[in-house]
Design a protein around this motif. Structure first.
Motif, PDB file in Angstrom:
ATOM      1  N   LEU A  18      39.399  16.157  97.548  1.00 11.51           N
ATOM      2  CA  LEU A  18      39.649  15.929  98.982  1.00 11.51           C
ATOM      3  C   LEU A  18      40.359  17.150  99.545  1.00 11.51           C
ATOM      4  CD1 LEU A  18      40.568  12.142  98.926  1.00 11.51           C
ATOM      5  CD2 LEU A  18      38.518  13.208  99.878  1.00 11.51           C
ATOM      6  N   GLU A  19      39.577  18.209  99.693  1.00  7.82           N
ATOM      7  CA  GLU A  19      40.079  19.471 100.207  1.00  7.82           C
ATOM      8  C   GLU A  19      39.064  20.035 101.178  1.00  7.82           C
ATOM      9  OE1 GLU A  19      41.205  22.089  97.032  1.00  7.82           O
ATOM     10  OE2 GLU A  19      42.211  20.448  95.980  1.00  7.82           O
ATOM     11  N   GLU A  20      39.525  20.990 102.017  1.00  4.55           N
ATOM     12  CA  GLU A  20      38.632  21.513 103.053  1.00  4.55           C
ATOM     13  C   GLU A  20      37.382  22.155 102.458  1.00  4.55           C
ATOM     14  OE1 GLU A  20      40.492  23.743 106.201  1.00  4.55           O
ATOM     15  OE2 GLU A  20      42.265  22.443 106.155  1.00  4.55           O
ATOM     16  N   ARG A  21      37.530  22.814 101.301  1.00  4.08           N
ATOM     17  CA  ARG A  21      36.384  23.452 100.634  1.00  4.08           C
ATOM     18  C   ARG A  21      36.224  22.895  99.219  1.00  4.08           C
ATOM     19  NH1 ARG A  21      34.638  28.276 102.745  1.00  4.08           N
ATOM     20  NH2 ARG A  21      35.703  28.988 104.618  1.00  4.08           N
ATOM     21  N   PRO A  22      35.756  21.659  99.101  1.00  5.32           N
ATOM     22  CA  PRO A  22      35.710  21.015  97.775  1.00  5.32           C
ATOM     23  C   PRO A  22      34.795  21.727  96.782  1.00  5.32           C
ATOM     24  CG  PRO A  22      34.525  19.704  99.409  1.00  5.32           C
ATOM     25  CD  PRO A  22      35.248  20.770 100.160  1.00  5.32           C
ATOM     26  N   TYR A  23      33.702  22.327  97.284  1.00  6.68           N
ATOM     27  CA  TYR A  23      32.731  22.940  96.360  1.00  6.68           C
ATOM     28  C   TYR A  23      33.253  24.256  95.794  1.00  6.68           C
ATOM     29  CZ  TYR A  23      29.685  19.306  98.120  1.00  6.68           C
ATOM     30  OH  TYR A  23      29.169  18.087  98.446  1.00  6.68           O
ATOM     31  N   GLU A  24      34.162  24.886  96.561  1.00  2.28           N
ATOM     32  CA  GLU A  24      34.784  26.115  96.083  1.00  2.28           C
ATOM     33  C   GLU A  24      35.611  25.822  94.827  1.00  2.28           C
ATOM     34  OE1 GLU A  24      36.547  29.385  98.908  1.00  2.28           O
ATOM     35  OE2 GLU A  24      34.445  28.949  98.504  1.00  2.28           O
ATOM     36  N   LYS A  25      36.326  24.700  94.888  1.00  2.58           N
ATOM     37  CA  LYS A  25      37.156  24.259  93.761  1.00  2.58           C
ATOM     38  C   LYS A  25      36.271  24.050  92.517  1.00  2.58           C
ATOM     39  CE  LYS A  25      41.225  22.006  92.657  1.00  2.58           C
ATOM     40  NZ  LYS A  25      42.590  22.148  93.144  1.00  2.58           N
ATOM     41  N   ILE A  26      35.140  23.372  92.730  1.00  7.73           N
ATOM     42  CA  ILE A  26      34.209  23.115  91.623  1.00  7.73           C
ATOM     43  C   ILE A  26      33.634  24.430  91.103  1.00  7.73           C
ATOM     44  CG2 ILE A  26      31.898  22.159  91.148  1.00  7.73           C
ATOM     45  CD1 ILE A  26      32.823  19.782  93.005  1.00  7.73           C
ATOM     46  N   ALA A  27      33.304  25.339  92.043  1.00  9.59           N
ATOM     47  CA  ALA A  27      32.726  26.627  91.671  1.00  9.59           C
ATOM     48  C   ALA A  27      33.673  27.415  90.778  1.00  9.59           C
ATOM     49  CB  ALA A  27      32.411  27.436  92.932  1.00  9.59           C
ATOM     50  N   GLY A  28      34.958  27.330  91.094  1.00  3.73           N
ATOM     51  CA  GLY A  28      35.966  28.067  90.342  1.00  3.73           C
ATOM     52  C   GLY A  28      35.916  27.790  88.849  1.00  3.73           C
ATOM     53  N   SER A  29      35.672  26.520  88.506  1.00  2.00           N
ATOM     54  CA  SER A  29      35.660  26.166  87.084  1.00  2.00           C
ATOM     55  C   SER A  29      34.342  26.563  86.415  1.00  2.00           C
ATOM     56  CB  SER A  29      35.919  24.662  86.919  1.00  2.00           C
ATOM     57  OG  SER A  29      34.846  23.925  87.475  1.00  2.00           O
ATOM     58  N   LEU A  30      33.340  26.984  87.209  1.00  2.00           N
ATOM     59  CA  LEU A  30      32.031  27.321  86.633  1.00  2.00           C
ATOM     60  C   LEU A  30      31.715  28.806  86.716  1.00  2.00           C
ATOM     61  CD1 LEU A  30      29.935  24.391  88.186  1.00  2.00           C
ATOM     62  CD2 LEU A  30      30.756  24.559  85.837  1.00  2.00           C
ATOM     63  N   GLY A  31      32.578  29.546  87.401  1.00  2.00           N
ATOM     64  CA  GLY A  31      32.355  30.980  87.533  1.00  2.00           C
ATOM     65  C   GLY A  31      31.224  31.357  88.475  1.00  2.00           C
ATOM     66  N   ILE A  32      30.928  30.494  89.469  1.00  2.00           N
ATOM     67  CA  ILE A  32      29.949  30.844  90.495  1.00  2.00           C
ATOM     68  C   ILE A  32      30.598  30.649  91.866  1.00  2.00           C
ATOM     69  CG2 ILE A  32      27.877  30.367  89.114  1.00  2.00           C
ATOM     70  CD1 ILE A  32      27.723  27.620  90.423  1.00  2.00           C
ATOM     71  N   THR A  33      29.871  30.985  92.945  1.00  2.00           N
ATOM     72  CA  THR A  33      30.479  30.864  94.276  1.00  2.00           C
ATOM     73  C   THR A  33      30.306  29.449  94.833  1.00  2.00           C
ATOM     74  OG1 THR A  33      28.440  31.438  95.443  1.00  2.00           O
ATOM     75  CG2 THR A  33      29.876  33.279  94.777  1.00  2.00           C
ATOM     76  N   GLY A  34      31.172  29.108  95.786  1.00  2.00           N
ATOM     77  CA  GLY A  34      31.074  27.811  96.468  1.00  2.00           C
ATOM     78  C   GLY A  34      29.720  27.652  97.124  1.00  2.00           C
ATOM     79  N   GLN A  35      29.237  28.749  97.729  1.00  2.00           N
ATOM     80  CA  GLN A  35      27.933  28.728  98.400  1.00  2.00           C
ATOM     81  C   GLN A  35      26.819  28.345  97.411  1.00  2.00           C
ATOM     82  OE1 GLN A  35      27.205  29.016 101.667  1.00  2.00           O
ATOM     83  NE2 GLN A  35      25.053  28.650 101.128  1.00  2.00           N
ATOM     84  N   GLU A  36      26.915  28.879  96.187  1.00  2.00           N
ATOM     85  CA  GLU A  36      25.878  28.570  95.200  1.00  2.00           C
ATOM     86  C   GLU A  36      25.934  27.094  94.788  1.00  2.00           C
ATOM     87  OE1 GLU A  36      25.601  31.190  91.762  1.00  2.00           O
ATOM     88  OE2 GLU A  36      23.973  29.981  90.931  1.00  2.00           O
ATOM     89  N   VAL A  37      27.160  26.575  94.661  1.00  2.00           N
ATOM     90  CA  VAL A  37      27.284  25.148  94.328  1.00  2.00           C
ATOM     91  C   VAL A  37      26.645  24.311  95.439  1.00  2.00           C
ATOM     92  CG1 VAL A  37      28.886  23.234  93.915  1.00  2.00           C
ATOM     93  CG2 VAL A  37      29.381  25.479  92.945  1.00  2.00           C
ATOM     94  N   VAL A  38      26.970  24.657  96.702  1.00  2.00           N
ATOM     95  CA  VAL A  38      26.416  23.911  97.837  1.00  2.00           C
ATOM     96  C   VAL A  38      24.890  23.936  97.788  1.00  2.00           C
ATOM     97  CG1 VAL A  38      26.156  23.924 100.358  1.00  2.00           C
ATOM     98  CG2 VAL A  38      28.423  24.185  99.342  1.00  2.00           C
TER      99      VAL A  38
END
Lengths: 148, 154
Positions: A18-38
């Motif tokens: 529950l954060e403004e950029r939730p996918y960025e947080k997920i991306a961080g643990s995978l070593g890719i960008t938030g945009q790519e997760v989206v």
């Protein structure tokens, strides 16, 4: 689906931060960008692997009543049964299962009276007995998996 | 927590639906609610803390996600063992749901089990039998999905 898709799926199926950029947080643990997760999540949603993204509300905590119902329906009447039972928005899940009874559906209603009313309507419309099997204790509700 | 107010109801009415898939997905909801995104997220955290929102997450089609088999198993558990047995069953990784339902004769504890094949599920059932020592049970495998939807409460 590749390995990264599966890792993303495992994480977003567990919880979206529950954060403004939730996918960025997920991306961080995978070593890719938030945009790519989206982009990957969008694709998996379009392909139907993800049914929806949103809040899962606990009906009990807002005072609603939920129950599991079962009925024995002959094979040739399954279509008729499905049309009748599925017409209620209060019915969220409905399955044909092996064994007897063979038809099982879940019902979520604002209160116990409405739940009983729907069950008795279904019994009258289909002329079958419907078992009402409410929960008295919850030990676990967790619909998250490790996607491998 | 405080009782749910009008703002919370408005949030839940949106949150029970679909979150846009964007880098800043909550902005659209905040905008629609005329609320600052910070306030929206804070209220959602409170609703989650109070258990009203179980989780904000992606709901999968199990089949597409590789979990093609599912079974409901109803177990005959002696009344004084329900708490202990229910707790142990809930601890198994392949058990997604575990409830006591007292109205189905002697079969009073229900588990939902998901797996990649019927064989895997049969193995899980045997593991649970060894774990809790309950030998009387009935298996209801999923044969056909007739409906699967998310409830609209508000």
């Amino acid at each position: 689906m590749d390995t990264i898709d599966k890792k993303i799926l495992t994480l977003v199926n567990r919880s979206l931060p529950l954060e403004e950029r939730p996918y960025e947080k997920i991306a961080g643990s995978l070593g890719i960008t938030g945009q790519e997760v989206v982009e990957r999540v969008r694709r998996m949603h379009k392909d139907g692997i993800i049914r929806r993204i949103g809040a899962v509300i606990d009906p009990r905590r807002i005072g609603w009543h939920s129950t599991l119902c079962a009925a024995e329906i002959p094979e040739e009447r399954i279509e008729e049964y499905a049309a009748c039972v599925n017409s209620y928005p209060e019915v969220t899940h409905n399955y044909v299962r092996s064994g007897s009874p063979n038809c099982w559906f879940t019902l979520i209603a604002p209160d116990r009276d409405r739940s009983r009313e729907i069950i008795s309507e279904i019994e009258h419309r289909l002329e079958v007995e419907v078992l009402d099997l409410p929960t008295s204790r919850v030990f676990k509700i967790r619909v998250a998996f490790d996607i491998e | 927590m405080e009782p749910i107010d009008e703002k919370d109801r408005a949030i839940l009415a949106l949150a029970q639906g679909d979150l846009p898939i964007d880098e800043r997905p909550f902005d659209a909801w905040a905008c629609e609610l005329g609320m600052d995104v910070g306030e929206l997220l804070e209220r959602m955290r409170q609703l989650k803390g109070a258990g009203v929102i179980r989780e904000v997450k992606a709901v999968l089609r199990h089949h597409s996600a590789g979990f093609s088999s599912g079974a409901m198993v109803a177990w005959a558990v002696p009344g004084d063992k329900v708490e202990e047995v229910g707790g142990k069953m809930a601890g198994h990784d392949r058990v997604t749901h575990c409830y006591e339902r007292p109205s189905f004769g002697k079969y009073n504890v229900f588990t939902m089990i998901h797996g990649r094949s019927d064989t895997e599920i049969a193995g899980v059932i045997q593991e649970i039998v060894s774990l809790v020592g309950i030998r009387e049970y009935r298996v209801f495998r999923s044969v056909r999905e007739l409906k699967k939807s998310s409830m609209k409460y508000f």
